[in-house]
Scaffold this motif. Structure first.
Motif, mmCIF file in Angstrom:
data_model
loop_
_atom_site.group_PDB
_atom_site.id
_atom_site.type_symbol
_atom_site.label_atom_id
_atom_site.label_comp_id
_atom_site.label_asym_id
_atom_site.label_seq_id
_atom_site.Cartn_x
_atom_site.Cartn_y
_atom_site.Cartn_z
ATOM 1 N N TYR A 255 -13.622 -9.422 -20.454
ATOM 2 C CA TYR A 255 -15.040 -9.089 -20.593
ATOM 3 C C TYR A 255 -15.926 -10.003 -19.752
ATOM 4 N N TYR A 256 -15.678 -11.317 -19.816
ATOM 5 C CA TYR A 256 -16.578 -12.270 -19.150
ATOM 6 C C TYR A 256 -16.165 -12.585 -17.713
ATOM 7 N N GLY A 257 -14.885 -12.444 -17.434
ATOM 8 C CA GLY A 257 -14.401 -12.797 -16.107
ATOM 9 C C GLY A 257 -13.884 -14.221 -16.060
ATOM 10 N N LYS A 258 -12.853 -14.432 -15.267
ATOM 11 C CA LYS A 258 -12.218 -15.747 -15.157
ATOM 12 C C LYS A 258 -13.182 -16.793 -14.607
ATOM 13 N N ASP A 259 -14.177 -16.387 -13.845
ATOM 14 C CA ASP A 259 -15.093 -17.350 -13.221
ATOM 15 C C ASP A 259 -15.988 -18.056 -14.245
ATOM 16 N N LYS A 260 -16.112 -17.499 -15.452
ATOM 17 C CA LYS A 260 -16.937 -18.146 -16.479
ATOM 18 C C LYS A 260 -16.139 -19.080 -17.378
ATOM 19 N N GLU A 261 -14.846 -19.151 -17.172
ATOM 20 C CA GLU A 261 -14.014 -20.034 -17.978
ATOM 21 C C GLU A 261 -14.118 -21.459 -17.466
#
Length: 298
Positions: A255-261
């Protein structure tokens, strides 16, 4: 106002079978704090109440005159919290870190559903001498034995200024937890089943809340880093809001995308503040135990 780590072991009153008791303690109505609109409304109400009652500096907070942190970074931390729900770069003095670690090494620990207290030194390769597998160990605290360094942090004016700026009111409850996350040979899947914080989740710790975290041991990629999804406090799909609890990596990252981790590592004494209504988890440590001090404001 200040609760010890033992409160965490006792569980929330929402575990009580009597719904009237749960309602009186607020544990039913607090469930609505999963919605950002509820948290905002509560902030406005608390801000008005404290202003009208003259509680600009509540005496029970016992706010210290001096801080252990660099005041020049205050604006940066407040801006980061409002923008992303997290701000990195706090640093505890080395003497304070030593004191907290020594306290954790020489104070008994508890694990939920285990029959006795134990010291962290009794844990070897993830097991106690009787063969019991240990995944986490909560350092206990009693009125007769507490840690002065932790008590000092609870009244630190720098942290309380960030809290008031973010929540828009002074906290009415402060709790702390000093927890060992144990390096275990168990597969991650087994650890996630037994240790809920190892899965993505968001906290509901009152009607509004924020948390300060401090690594008391060095934390690298394989020694229990805190992992969070930046600015996921508001933008949650309805399914995750309703279901709550734990969510799979696939669902959250899909949902959020790996870039927000954010995988947060740091040397001992490194700290950060976070809105725990953001999705977060602990990555199970493999190489060494992680000792984390968590101070929660609500």
């Amino acid at each position: 106002m200040v609760n010890s780590a033992l409160a965490r072991l006792q569980g929330r009153s929402s575990a009580a079978k009597n719904p009237l008791k749960r309602l009186m303690h607020g544990d039913i109505t607090q469930r609505f704090a999963r919605f950002s609109s509820v948290r905002k409304t509560y902030s406005v109400m608390q801000s008005i109440r404290q202003y009208c009652s003259g509680e600009l500096y509540p005496p029970e907070l016992n706010i210290a005159e001096c801080s252990v942190f660099d005041w020049s970074s205050l604006t940066k931390h407040m801006e980061n919290m409002h923008r992303a729900g997290v701000s990195l770069g706090l640093q505890l003095p080395s003497q304070m870190v030593e004191e907290i670690q020594d306290y954790a090494l020489h104070t008994p620990c508890r694990e939920p559903n285990y029959h006795r207290d134990f010291y962290i030194s009794e844990v070897h390769n993830g097991y106690l001498p009787d063969g019991h597998s240990v995944i986490r160990a909560l350092v206990t605290d009693t009125p007769s034995k507490t840690c002065p360094a932790i008590a000092q942090l609870l009244s630190d004016p720098f942290l309380l200024t960030i809290v008031r700026n973010y929540l828009h009111y002074y906290p009415t409850e402060i709790s702390w937890h000093l927890t060992w996350s144990i390096a275990s040979p168990l597969p991650d899947e087994v650890i996630r089943q037994q240790y809920p914080p190892a899965s993505f989740h968001y906290d509901i710790a009152g009607y509004n809340f924020m948390t300060a975290y401090f690594y008391i041991t060095d934390v690298e990629a394989d020694s229990g880093p805190h992992v969070m999804i930046r600015d996921s406090r508001r933008d949650k799909p309805l399914k995750m809001l309703i279901s709550g609890g734990r969510q799979s990596d696939e669902a959250v990252l899909g949902y959020y995308g790996k870039d927000k981790e954010m995988v947060i590592t740091g040397s001992r004494g490194f700290g950060f503040v976070q809105d725990p209504s953001c999705f977060h988890k602990v990555k199970p440590p493999k190489t060494s135990h992680r000792l984390l001090l968590q101070v929660r404001y609500s």
